[in-house]
Design an enzyme around this catalytic site. Sequence first.
Site, PDB file in Angstrom:
ATOM      1  N   HIS C 126       0.865  -1.187   0.000  1.00  0.00           N
ATOM      2  CA  HIS C 126       0.000   0.000   0.000  1.00  0.00           C
ATOM      3  C   HIS C 126       0.903   1.240   0.000  1.00  0.00           C
ATOM      4  O   HIS C 126       1.999   1.203   0.550  1.00  0.00           O
ATOM      5  CB  HIS C 126      -0.832  -0.059   1.290  1.00  0.00           C
ATOM      6  CG  HIS C 126      -1.927   0.953   1.384  1.00  0.00           C
ATOM      7  ND1 HIS C 126      -1.694   2.252   1.771  1.00  0.00           N
ATOM      8  CD2 HIS C 126      -3.261   0.856   1.160  1.00  0.00           C
ATOM      9  CE1 HIS C 126      -2.845   2.912   1.786  1.00  0.00           C
ATOM     10  NE2 HIS C 126      -3.815   2.095   1.415  1.00  0.00           N
ATOM     11  N   ASP C 203       3.046  -4.746   8.245  1.00  0.00           N
ATOM     12  CA  ASP C 203       1.846  -3.932   8.104  1.00  0.00           C
ATOM     13  C   ASP C 203       0.648  -4.874   8.221  1.00  0.00           C
ATOM     14  O   ASP C 203       0.338  -5.606   7.286  1.00  0.00           O
ATOM     15  CB  ASP C 203       1.876  -3.231   6.746  1.00  0.00           C
ATOM     16  CG  ASP C 203       0.578  -2.515   6.426  1.00  0.00           C
ATOM     17  OD1 ASP C 203      -0.375  -2.604   7.223  1.00  0.00           O
ATOM     18  OD2 ASP C 203       0.507  -1.870   5.357  1.00  0.00           O
ATOM     19  N   GLN C 206      -4.458  -5.169   7.084  1.00  0.00           N
ATOM     20  CA  GLN C 206      -5.462  -6.036   6.461  1.00  0.00           C
ATOM     21  C   GLN C 206      -5.592  -7.396   7.129  1.00  0.00           C
ATOM     22  O   GLN C 206      -6.412  -8.211   6.714  1.00  0.00           O
ATOM     23  CB  GLN C 206      -5.147  -6.237   4.972  1.00  0.00           C
ATOM     24  CG  GLN C 206      -5.392  -5.010   4.119  1.00  0.00           C
ATOM     25  CD  GLN C 206      -6.829  -4.517   4.155  1.00  0.00           C
ATOM     26  OE1 GLN C 206      -7.748  -5.241   4.543  1.00  0.00           O
ATOM     27  NE2 GLN C 206      -7.023  -3.265   3.774  1.00  0.00           N
ATOM     28  N   LYS C 229     -10.260  -0.488  10.532  1.00  0.00           N
ATOM     29  CA  LYS C 229     -10.393  -1.682   9.694  1.00  0.00           C
ATOM     30  C   LYS C 229     -10.680  -2.924  10.530  1.00  0.00           C
ATOM     31  O   LYS C 229     -10.720  -4.036  10.009  1.00  0.00           O
ATOM     32  CB  LYS C 229      -9.108  -1.896   8.887  1.00  0.00           C
ATOM     33  CG  LYS C 229      -8.878  -0.837   7.800  1.00  0.00           C
ATOM     34  CD  LYS C 229      -7.633  -1.159   6.989  1.00  0.00           C
ATOM     35  CE  LYS C 229      -7.099   0.048   6.260  1.00  0.00           C
ATOM     36  NZ  LYS C 229      -7.748   0.305   4.972  1.00  0.00           N
ATOM     37  N   CYS C 368      -4.626   2.401  -3.719  1.00  0.00           N
ATOM     38  CA  CYS C 368      -3.377   2.940  -3.153  1.00  0.00           C
ATOM     39  C   CYS C 368      -2.231   1.946  -3.331  1.00  0.00           C
ATOM     40  O   CYS C 368      -1.368   1.821  -2.453  1.00  0.00           O
ATOM     41  CB  CYS C 368      -3.536   3.303  -1.690  1.00  0.00           C
ATOM     42  SG  CYS C 368      -4.737   4.604  -1.432  1.00  0.00           S
TER      43      CYS C 368
HETATM   44  C1  LIG Z   1      -2.261  -2.924   3.621  1.00  0.00           C
HETATM   45  C2  LIG Z   1      -2.589  -1.545   4.101  1.00  0.00           C
HETATM   46  N1  LIG Z   1      -1.642  -0.798   4.692  1.00  0.00           N
HETATM   47  C3  LIG Z   1      -1.887   0.435   5.148  1.00  0.00           C
HETATM   48  C4  LIG Z   1      -3.126   1.007   5.033  1.00  0.00           C
HETATM   49  C5  LIG Z   1      -3.325   2.395   5.574  1.00  0.00           C
HETATM   50  O1  LIG Z   1      -4.182   2.394   6.662  1.00  0.00           O
HETATM   51  P1  LIG Z   1      -4.738   3.796   7.220  1.00  0.00           P
HETATM   52  O2  LIG Z   1      -5.381   4.483   6.060  1.00  0.00           O
HETATM   53  O3  LIG Z   1      -5.720   3.407   8.262  1.00  0.00           O
HETATM   54  O4  LIG Z   1      -3.571   4.553   7.739  1.00  0.00           O
HETATM   55  C6  LIG Z   1      -4.149   0.279   4.416  1.00  0.00           C
HETATM   56  C7  LIG Z   1      -5.521   0.804   4.233  1.00  0.00           C
HETATM   57  O5  LIG Z   1      -5.808   1.889   3.837  1.00  0.00           O
HETATM   58  C8  LIG Z   1      -3.871  -1.023   3.935  1.00  0.00           C
HETATM   59  O6  LIG Z   1      -4.823  -1.741   3.336  1.00  0.00           O
END
Ligand SMILES: Cc1ncc(COP(=O)(O)O)c(C=O)c1O
Lengths: 141, 141, 410, 410
Positions: C126, C203, C206, C229, C368
Site C-alpha cells: 500500500h 503492516d 489487512q 479496519k 493505493c
Molecule cells: C495494507 C494496508 N496498509 C496500510 C493502510 C493504511 O491504513 P490507514 O489508512 O488506516 O492509515 C491500508 C488501508 O488503507 C492497507 O490496506
Amino acid sequence: MAKESFYSAVLLDHFRHSRNKGELDGADIVRRGHNPRCGDEIEVGLYLQGEKLAQVKFRGRGCSVCMASASMMTEAVTGCSKQEAYHLWEEMRDLFGDGNENDVKHPTNNLQALSVVREYPARQRCVLISWEALRDALRGL
Amino acid sequence: MAKESFYSAVLLDHFRHSRNKGELDGADIVRRGHNPRCGDEIEVGLYLQGEKLAQVKFRGRGCSVCMASASMMTEAVTGCSKQEAYHLWEEMRDLFGDGNENDVKHPTNNLQALSVVREYPARQRCVLISWEALRDALRGL
Amino acid sequence: MSESAFLLLENKIADFPLLQSAQHSCLHYLDNAATTQKPASVISAMADCYQSCYAPIHRGLYPLAAAATALYENSRVKLAGFIGAEKSEQIVFTRSTTEAINMVAWGWARNRLQAGDYIWVTRMEHHSNFLPWQRICKLCNAKLRIIELHEDGTLNLDAATELFSKRTRLIALCHVSNVLGGVNPVGALCEQAAALNIPVLVDAAQSVAHIPIDVGVLDCDFLVFSAHKMYGPTGIGALYAKSARLEEMEPLLLGGGMVDEVSDETRSWSAIPARFEAGSPNLADAVGFAAAVDYLGGIGMRRIEAHVDSLTRRAGAALARIDGLRLIAPMTPTSASIISFDMPGIHPHDIAQVLGECGVAVRAGHHCCQPLMHSLGLSATTRASFGVYNRQDDIDALLAAIDRVRRLFA
Amino acid sequence: MSESAFLLLENKIADFPLLQSAQHSCLHYLDNAATTQKPASVISAMADCYQSCYAPIHRGLYPLAAAATALYENSRVKLAGFIGAEKSEQIVFTRSTTEAINMVAWGWARNRLQAGDYIWVTRMEHHSNFLPWQRICKLCNAKLRIIELHEDGTLNLDAATELFSKRTRLIALCHVSNVLGGVNPVGALCEQAAALNIPVLVDAAQSVAHIPIDVGVLDCDFLVFSAHKMYGPTGIGALYAKSARLEEMEPLLLGGGMVDEVSDETRSWSAIPARFEAGSPNLADAVGFAAAVDYLGGIGMRRIEAHVDSLTRRAGAALARIDGLRLIAPMTPTSASIISFDMPGIHPHDIAQVLGECGVAVRAGHHCCQPLMHSLGLSATTRASFGVYNRQDDIDALLAAIDRVRRLFA
Ligand SMILES: Cc1ncc(COP(=O)(O)O)c(C=O)c1O
Ligand SMILES: Cc1ncc(COP(=O)(O)O)c(C=O)c1O
C-alpha cells in the site's frame, strides 16, 4: 437501489456509440486530459474554420462517464465559436469542479444526462477530463 | 467528595513534622531522587554501623506526599540491614511503580498511610522519589 | 461445502446498527478492506466515555482525571493483550497505520540508514508502506529494493537475492495485501531476518481483523494497524515494537506530554510510550479501539478467520466461473478476506457504480497500490472484501449485480 | 456587577451529559484549558455517523460512500466558516494542535530556514509550540529567539529588538497563554509582520473556544487548534493556512490518499488539502468537530466570550483577596478563561488534590510550559479555567475548597 440510475439511456448510448471518436489526423490542435488516479486518458482535436470549431474529435480510453462525456462534449461544441466553447467549459467546471456550489445552472439539453454525476463526487473528474483537454486546446490556439 | 481522604492524619503528621529531616553531614553516602515533571527533589543520607543502617536522614523539597513518604521511609529502614532495606524498596516499587499490578502486598504498618496514593497514578512518583534515592544509596555502598 | 459447515458464525448483523437499520436493509457491504462497520458496543463505549468518564489524561489530580487515565491505559493493556505484546508500553497509540509507518521511517530508519544501504518492501505494498520508505531512502541515499511477485501473486523471494544481505537495514511488508488478499509468510521471513539481525516491520492493517496475531510467536520488530479496519473508530491506530526498537526511535512529533525537562536549548524525552504520544491523548478513540478488541475477542479470532476465509473462498470460486471475469490473484490456500477482479472491456469504476446501485458496496481503483497496478498492467481493479457480518446472501447479491454489469455493458 | 448582568448565558449544564449525571452532580469542572466536556449534540453526531452514514471517504462509488464523503467535506466547510477561511481547502484536518505545528515546522519552515535565520516564539508557549521550533532550528543551524514577558505577563515586544529583522522567517505564538490567560495582540503583530513579509503562526488552542476568530481580519498565515478544547472530540484538530503557504508546504506524513501518481522512484502530490491528510480520514471525529462548531455557533461566540470573561474576572478578583494566594499574572483588561495562582509554602499538587476531593477539578503542574515556569522561578502553578457551562457556584466551590487547603496546610 438508487432512485435514479446513474446509467441513463443517453449516457449509455454515448458510451456505446461515441460520436466524433477516432483518429485526430489533420487537427489544428490536439490536447490531452487525464486522471492519474484511474489511468483514464482522452485526447481532443479541434478543426477550425475561421473563428468556428468546424469539427471536434476525440480518442482515448476511460470509464463510461469519461467516454460519454467526451462524446457529448464534441457534439455540444461543434459549430461553436471559440468563446462559446470556452464558456461551456466554464459552466462544466462550475458544475463538476472541486468545491462546486449548489447555485449553479444545470447543463442544458444534451448535457443533462451528466447531471446525475454531481451526486457522486468520486466520478466528477471523469466528466471533466475531455473538457479540460478542450480548454487547453482552446487556450493553445 | 472522595470516599477516603487522601490526606490521612498520619500522612499530614509526617508532612508537618517530618522525621529525620535535616542536614546530611557525615553520612556514609548521599543520593538524590527527583521528579523533573514537578521539580520535587529529595536527598537521602545513610549512616552505617556495620551491616546495619544506624540512621537514615533526608532533606529537600516537594509536595506533602513526597515529604511524608521520605519521612516514613527513614523510619521504616532505620535499624534494617542493607538487604532488608533493599527488600522494602522493592515492595514499594511494586506498589507504586509504573504498571503496578493489583496482586501485590500492601505496605505494612507505618507505610499504610500511603496506600491511598495507589488510586492516583499521577501522584505515585511523589511516593517513590525518596525510595529511589535510598535504592541508589544502597547500591552505591 | 454444505451451508451449515460454512456458516461458522451466527448472523452478526444485529450487532451493527448501520447494517440493521431499515435505511440500509438492502446494503451488502463488501468494502471491509477499506473500512469496516462498527458494532453497537464500540459506538456506545465511546459515548459512555464522553458521558461519564471524560477528563484530561496523565495530568489531573482529581478523581475523574484519575479514572480517565486508567481508562486510557487500560485500552493500551487490552491492545497489548490482543496481539500478545509482553508489555503494554510496547503499544504506542497513533493516528493510523499510515502515521505509525511514518514514525518508524522517520524516527527509526533514518538514523540507521547509510548511503548504499537497502530497505526492502514488496511489489504489493500500500502507498502507506511504500512512500515513507521511498522518501527516507532518497534522503539518505539508500536504495529502496522491491520483492517482486510470482504470477500467482505470491512473493518471489528467490529473485530477491540481496534480501538478506548485510546492507539490508529493514524489511517492511504487509501481512495481507489489500489487493491480492494472500497471506504473506511473515513468520518465516521474520525468523530468517532475525538470524541476521535485520528488523522486520509487518503492516497488519489487512490481517489484524481476520487472523489471530501473536507478536511473541511472529517475532517481528514492528507491527502496525488501524482501528477502523477492525470494527473500531476512525482516527486511531497502533504501533507495536520491540522495546529495544522503541528505545532507538526518535519521536516524529514533539509537544506536550512527551518531555521531562525543557530548557531554551534542550529537552529530555519522557519514558516510553509517552515519548511517542505528543499532545493530548485521543482518549475516546482509544476506548473505542479497546471495545473493538473486546468485540473480536468475544467472537474469537479463530472463528472469525474461518468464517471470513470460507466466505472469501466461496465468492472466489463463484466469480472464477463467470465468463469475462478474471481473478487478479488465483485463490491460494492462504487467501484471506479479499478478492480483486477485472472484467476486460468494462471499466472498474463502472462495475463498482452498477454494483453500488444494486446495493453491493465494493471498491474500484488502484487501492493505493500503484506500484502493483503498474506491474499488473492495470490501472484499476474491482475489489470485494469480507467481514464478520457478511453471509452467503452478500455473495449472491454480488453475483447478481455482476450479471447486471455484464448485461449493461456487454 | 450584579448577578443578572453577569449571567449572560443561561445554564448550559443540561447540554452536557457528564455534568448533568447524578454521578457527577457535585463536580465543579474548572479544567477546561486542559480539555472541555462534550455536549450531547457532539456525542450523538458521532454515534449517528457510525450508525447511519459510515463508509470510506473519497474513494467509494456507492451511495453510502458518497454520503460519507459529503459528510466529511461538509465538516471541513463548517470549520472554514467558523474561523472565516475563504476556502474550505484551507482547512487541513490534523490529529491535534500539536500535529499541526509539527507539520508546519517540518514541512514548511525547514525548507525555508538557513543558518543564522531566526524563528521567534514567546516565553509563554506551550511545549507543543516550542519543541518543534527548537528542533527545526537546531537542524538548520537557525536560532530560536524568544519574546520575553513584562512583569504583568504581557509580551515585552520592545525588548525583542530583532523581531522584525530580515532574518526572521516565522513568528509562532499563542493567541492566549494556557498558563497566564492573557490575550496576545496577535492582530497588531500580524499586521506588522505582513508589512515585512514575515509569516505568523497563531496557536489558537486556548482561544478558539472563547474568542471569535476571523482569519480574514487576523490575517495570520497559519492558525492551529484542537477540537477537544472546544467541546469537540479527542483525536482531531485543524490547520488553517493561507493557500500560498499550503502550496509551499511539504507533507509530513506520506501514504494513501495524498498522491496522484506513484512509481518506484517518484511520486506526485495530490491537490490541497488531500496532500496533507495521508491515510484514511478521521470521519467520525470530523463530524464531531463540526457539531462542536455548530454548538458554539448556536450560542454565539460573542456571548460565550462575555460569559467566560466575566467568570474569569469574578474568580480572579475573589482569589486576589485571599491571604497567602498570589495570582501569577495580574488580571489584565484582556484576560480570558484562565487563572493561574500560587500559594507559597503549599505545593500545587496538594492544592489540586484537596480541591479534587472537594469536587473542584483544576490542574496543577508546569502545564507543558517549562520555559515559562523557569522564568517565573516556579516549578508548578495551580490553574482554574472556565467554559460555557461554568457558573458562580463553581467559583464559590473553588473559594471554599481553597479555604480548606489553607486550613489543612496552614
Ligand atoms: C495494507 C494496508 N496498509 C496500510 C493502510 C493504511 O491504513 P490507514 O489508512 O488506516 O492509515 C491500508 C488501508 O488503507 C492497507 O490496506
Ligand atoms: C496553548 C496550547 N497550545 C497547544 C496545545 C496542545 O494541544 P493538543 O494537546 O490538543 O495538541 C495546548 C494544550 O494542550 C495549549 O494549551
